[in-house]
Design an enzyme around this catalytic site. Structure first.
Site, PDB file in Angstrom:
ATOM      1  N   THR A 125       0.836  -1.215   0.000  1.00 55.28           N
ATOM      2  CA  THR A 125       0.000   0.000   0.000  1.00 55.28           C
ATOM      3  C   THR A 125       0.863   1.255   0.000  1.00 55.28           C
ATOM      4  OG1 THR A 125      -1.448   1.307   1.456  1.00 55.28           O
ATOM      5  CG2 THR A 125      -0.105  -0.336   2.519  1.00 55.28           C
ATOM      6  N   ASP A 126       0.282   2.350  -0.465  1.00 55.99           N
ATOM      7  CA  ASP A 126       1.024   3.629  -0.421  1.00 55.99           C
ATOM      8  C   ASP A 126       1.248   4.093   1.016  1.00 55.99           C
ATOM      9  OD1 ASP A 126      -1.569   4.439   0.218  1.00 55.99           O
ATOM     10  OD2 ASP A 126      -1.739   5.919  -1.381  1.00 55.99           O
ATOM     11  N   GLU A 127       0.489   3.522   1.962  1.00 54.69           N
ATOM     12  CA  GLU A 127       0.609   3.992   3.349  1.00 54.69           C
ATOM     13  C   GLU A 127       1.952   3.645   3.973  1.00 54.69           C
ATOM     14  OE1 GLU A 127      -2.872   3.812   5.801  1.00 54.69           O
ATOM     15  OE2 GLU A 127      -4.166   3.715   4.059  1.00 54.69           O
ATOM     16  N   TYR A 149      -1.278  -0.177  11.315  1.00 58.32           N
ATOM     17  CA  TYR A 149      -1.601  -0.842  10.039  1.00 58.32           C
ATOM     18  C   TYR A 149      -0.474  -0.634   9.037  1.00 58.32           C
ATOM     19  CZ  TYR A 149      -3.260  -1.054   5.241  1.00 58.32           C
ATOM     20  OH  TYR A 149      -3.338  -1.299   3.893  1.00 58.32           O
ATOM     21  N   LYS A 153       2.124  -3.322   7.240  1.00 57.89           N
ATOM     22  CA  LYS A 153       2.231  -3.504   5.783  1.00 57.89           C
ATOM     23  C   LYS A 153       3.671  -3.242   5.324  1.00 57.89           C
ATOM     24  CE  LYS A 153      -0.572  -4.327   3.067  1.00 57.89           C
ATOM     25  NZ  LYS A 153      -0.976  -5.659   2.541  1.00 57.89           N
TER      26      LYS A 153
HETATM   27  P1  TYD Z   1      -9.985   5.258   4.912  1.00 59.13           P
HETATM   28  O1  TYD Z   1     -11.018   4.949   3.893  1.00 59.13           O
HETATM   29  O2  TYD Z   1     -10.128   4.660   6.280  1.00 59.13           O
HETATM   30  O3  TYD Z   1      -8.567   4.910   4.269  1.00 59.13           O
HETATM   31  P2  TYD Z   1      -7.065   5.262   4.793  1.00 59.13           P
HETATM   32  O4  TYD Z   1      -7.128   5.778   6.167  1.00 59.13           O
HETATM   33  O5  TYD Z   1      -6.401   3.943   4.725  1.00 59.13           O
HETATM   34  O6  TYD Z   1      -6.540   6.256   3.817  1.00 59.13           O
HETATM   35  O7  TYD Z   1      -9.923   6.829   5.103  1.00 59.13           O
HETATM   36  C1  TYD Z   1      -9.690   7.684   4.030  1.00 59.13           C
HETATM   37  C2  TYD Z   1      -9.681   9.088   4.555  1.00 59.13           C
HETATM   38  O8  TYD Z   1     -10.992   9.418   5.040  1.00 59.13           O
HETATM   39  C3  TYD Z   1      -8.765   9.290   5.745  1.00 59.13           C
HETATM   40  O9  TYD Z   1      -8.157  10.575   5.651  1.00 59.13           O
HETATM   41  C4  TYD Z   1      -9.674   9.222   6.952  1.00 59.13           C
HETATM   42  C5  TYD Z   1     -10.975   9.775   6.417  1.00 59.13           C
HETATM   43  N1  TYD Z   1     -12.213   9.229   7.022  1.00 59.13           N
HETATM   44  C6  TYD Z   1     -13.188  10.092   7.575  1.00 59.13           C
HETATM   45  O10 TYD Z   1     -13.048  11.337   7.554  1.00 59.13           O
HETATM   46  N2  TYD Z   1     -14.308   9.528   8.144  1.00 59.13           N
HETATM   47  C7  TYD Z   1     -14.488   8.181   8.180  1.00 59.13           C
HETATM   48  O11 TYD Z   1     -15.529   7.730   8.719  1.00 59.13           O
HETATM   49  C8  TYD Z   1     -13.499   7.320   7.599  1.00 59.13           C
HETATM   50  C9  TYD Z   1     -13.667   5.834   7.619  1.00 59.13           C
HETATM   51  C10 TYD Z   1     -12.367   7.888   7.023  1.00 59.13           C
END
Ligand code: TYD
Length: 334
Positions: A125-127, A149, A153
């Site tokens: 992942t890019d993370e 997480y 990864k």
């Molecule tokens: P997410 O879909 O959990 O992916 P990741 O954290 O792996 O990038 O979240 C994407 C972005 O959206 C992240 O900046 C967190 C934000 N987010 C919200 O603002 N509200 C939410 O309920 C969720 C799940 C994520």
């Protein structure tokens, strides 16, 4: 060609299996999946009876079972999707992520080394790069993951690389940006927001909603993974990004518009701890292999919203589950 797909009952894995079965008429698939909370047999209902598809239930950390599968099935390719994948859950139960993502991948790598495979593609992942204010991450950049997480990864990603460097295992690694599309468990930003609005509920936006992600439609990631599997250079890492950078607030507004709701449906909530500000990928390396994303963001969001509308029974069942309520409560207590 025989492919062992781990985590094939999950979101990206199930989309990938469908993609491969449609594209290659002489490929056979073994889907090895533990079917934990976010995996779902219904994700693969349409191909369950396909003679070129076989399902095996189990844990990638289970050495005995993993050995048995390699010994019996002798896969040519392994594509490792199996992972705990939700950042918020990793804040609540970090060790679970270390176990599945690092130890599970290690078990697969070790077994693949023992029995021999033509290719081992690891889905990262890019993370793993951490957060970046300006510009884009290149495959050679330092890894500075921030959440449990992302660290798990990164550990798996580096172990896969080590198995190439140290043991000559034919490893390929892909690092993709945020996926969205059909069959995504309704806990991620886009799937959660669409399903909440379909239930006439508000959408919870962390902080001010200004964090940025680069979004990729899941089928574009599938074609990228396929491109790397067939054309990638062994031992190399490939970023797969959609090139659709938006703030979370912008994403929320797209979805609100698509589902004819106004901004009163946005609920700003306490920010995620250690929340990465921005992810962005330099995708020149995979583009040199002839890959590019085929789906336009607006159309893909529309298609995704339509899928969730038409498949309400799939996600309503999931969302009524007690576990989501449990996790929400835990998170509020942090
Ligand atoms: P997410 O879909 O959990 O992916 P990741 O954290 O792996 O990038 O979240 C994407 C972005 O959206 C992240 O900046 C967190 C934000 N987010 C919200 O603002 N509200 C939410 O309920 C969720 C799940 C994520």
């Amino acid at each position: 060609m025989k492919l062992l797909i781990t985590g094939g009952a999950g979101f990206i894995g199930s989309n990938f299996i469908r993609y491969i079965l449609n594209k290659y008429s002489d490929y056979w698939i073994i889907n090895f999946d533990i079917v934990s909370y976010c995996a779902n047999f219904e994700n693969l209902k349409d191909i369950e009876k396909n003679p070129r598809y076989k399902f095996i239930k189990g844990d990638i950390c289970d050495e005995k079972l993993v050995n048995k599968i390699f010994q019996k099935e002798k896969p040519d390719f392994v594509v490792n999707f199996a992972a705990e994948s939700h950042v918020d859950r990793s804040i609540l139960e970090p060790k679970k992520f270390t176990r599945t993502n690092i130890l599970g991948t290690h078990t697969l790598l070790e077994t693949a080394r023992k029995y021999g495979v033509k290719k081992f593609e690891h889905i990262s992942t890019d993370e793993v790069y951490g957060t970046i204010k300006k510009e884009e991450f290149k495959e050679t950049d330092v890894l500075l993951p921030n959440s449990p997480y992302a660290v798990s990864k990164a550990g798996a990603d580096l172990l896969a690389r080590a198995y190439y460097k140290t043991f000559g295992l034919p490893v390929l690694i892909t690092r993709s940006s945020n996926n969205f599309g059909p069959y995504q468990f309704p806990e991620k930003l886009i799937s959660l927001f669409i399903t909440n609005l379909l239930e006439n509920k508000k959408v919870p936006l962390y902080g001010k909603g200004l964090n940025i992600r680069d979004w990729i439609y899941v089928l574009d990631n599938c074609s990228g993974i396929d491109t790397v599997l067939h054309k990638g250079e062994i031992g190399e890492i490939y970023n797969i990004g959609g090139g659709n950078e938006f703030t979370n607030l912008e994403i929320a507004k797209f979805i609100l518009k698509e589902l004819s709701k106004d901004e009163s449906f946005i609920e700003y909530i306490k920010d995620r701890p250690g929340h990465d500000f921005r992810y962005a990928l330099d995708t020149r390396k995979i583009k040199k292999l002839g890959w590019k994303p085929e789906h336009k963001f607006g159309e893909a969001i529309r298609k995704t919203a339509k899928w969730y509308k038409e498949n309400a029974s799939w996600w309503e069942k999931i969302k009524s589950g007690e576990y989501l309520k449990y996790y929400k409560k835990q998170y509020k207590n942090l």
